[in-house]
Design an enzyme around this catalytic site. Structure first.
Site, short mmCIF file in Angstrom:
data_model
loop_
_atom_site.label_atom_id
_atom_site.label_comp_id
_atom_site.label_asym_id
_atom_site.label_seq_id
_atom_site.Cartn_x
_atom_site.Cartn_y
_atom_site.Cartn_z
N PRO A 1 0.83 -1.22 0.00
CG PRO A 1 -0.67 -1.53 1.74
CD PRO A 1 0.62 -2.04 1.17
CD GLU A 2 3.00 2.91 -4.32
OE1 GLU A 2 3.08 4.07 -4.73
OE2 GLU A 2 3.28 1.92 -5.02
CE LYS B 1 5.22 3.99 0.73
NZ LYS B 1 6.37 3.14 0.33
NE ARG C 1 10.53 -1.87 -5.42
CZ ARG C 1 9.60 -1.28 -4.67
NH1 ARG C 1 9.92 -0.24 -3.92
NH2 ARG C 1 8.35 -1.73 -4.66
#
Ligand SMILES: [Zn+2]
Length: 273
Positions: A2-3, A60, A263
């Site tokens: 989750p961002e 976050k 990433r």
């Protein structure tokens, strides 16, 4: 993971159910979720009977502020999520697997569900101090932070992902921001012209607004569901993220996947320079 958009979705859904409500119970069934405490009873004893004053978010992190001055911090990490049920319609036999914490108010049951157990809940007597500016902070404030980073030789993506500068952006929205700004994520920050830096700033505004309006992104694994079990729908608007081989919505060229800042990174080779 989750961002900001997914965490903000939880915050907005938690807020109306928790504000001015007293916590009536708190139980933890997995030591990792409350690992910063010797025992989850420390959390229970501090918050049961206390009233919630505010439900905040930075990056976050969710911060539930009690009238007593105590803060219950929640970080969802890889796979954490929160579910809520009205007490009248709640049946514990329908609990999803990995419901590691259950807390209640008079009217609602809240579950903290976390298959990978990296998520956590912990108390502090003061609000956490965050180095980075929240991605939803006013544009002018955030622009100052990015302007200050414009001399860095690190890539745009590395800077966007670094929570010390802008808090809340993760892999999905970093890719989307670069695509909206028509900049290659691998470009060093110090190679950007003033116009490009301005485009990057504006792109953060565009992506943050649309991502929150869409209640976040649920990718193929559907690991993100909101507090009522609904999928977010920002993935349907993704320009590049998780769309390798598919056409760019802007020019039709095939989206490519590469690796930037360690990433998996998606970009349009035609629109992004
Ligand atoms: Zn394109």
């Amino acid at each position: 993971m989750p961002e900001f958009a997914e965490v903000e979705t939880f915050r907005r859904q938690l807020e109306p159910l928790l504000i001015n409500q007293k916590i009536t119970s708190f139980e933890s069934f997995h030591p990792r979720t409350t690992r910063r405490h010797l025992s989850p009873n420390e959390i229970r004893d501090a918050i049961v009977g206390s009233r919630v004053g505010e439900v905040k978010r930075h990056g976050k992190y969710i911060d539930i502020v009690f009238d007593s001055g105590i803060h219950l911090n929640i970080h969802l990490r890889m796979s954490g999520r929160i579910l809520s049920y009205e007490k009248d319609s709640y049946d514990p036999r329908n609990n999803p697997p990995h419901a590691h914490v259950i807390f209640t108010t008079d009217k609602y049951i809240f579950l903290f569900v976390d298959p990978r157990t990296f998520g956590e809940m912990w108390l502090t007597s003061e609000a956490l101090v965050h180095e980075g500016i929240d991605v939803l902070a006013p544009t002018a404030q955030r622009k100052k932070v990015l302007d200050a980073m414009s001399k860095s030789s690190r890539s745009i993506k590395a800077i966007l992902l670094d929570q010390k500068y802008t808090s809340g952006i993760g892999n999905i929205y970093a890719d989307e921001i670069c695509a909206e700004a028509q900049l290659l994520p691998s470009r060093p920050m110090n190679s950007l012209t003033a116009t490009e830096l301005d485009r990057l700033n504006k792109a953060i505004d565009v992506v943050r607004t649309e991502a929150i309006e869409a209640r976040g992104s649920s990718l193929k694994d559907k690991s993100f569901r909101d507090m009522h079990g609904e999928l977010g729908h920002h993935q349907m608007k993704h320009r590049v993220h998780a769309r390798a081989g598919k056409p760019c919505p802007n020019c039709g060229a095939q989206i490519l996947k590469t690796r930037v800042a360690g990433r998996g990174t998606y970009f349009c080779p035609h629109c992004q320079h």
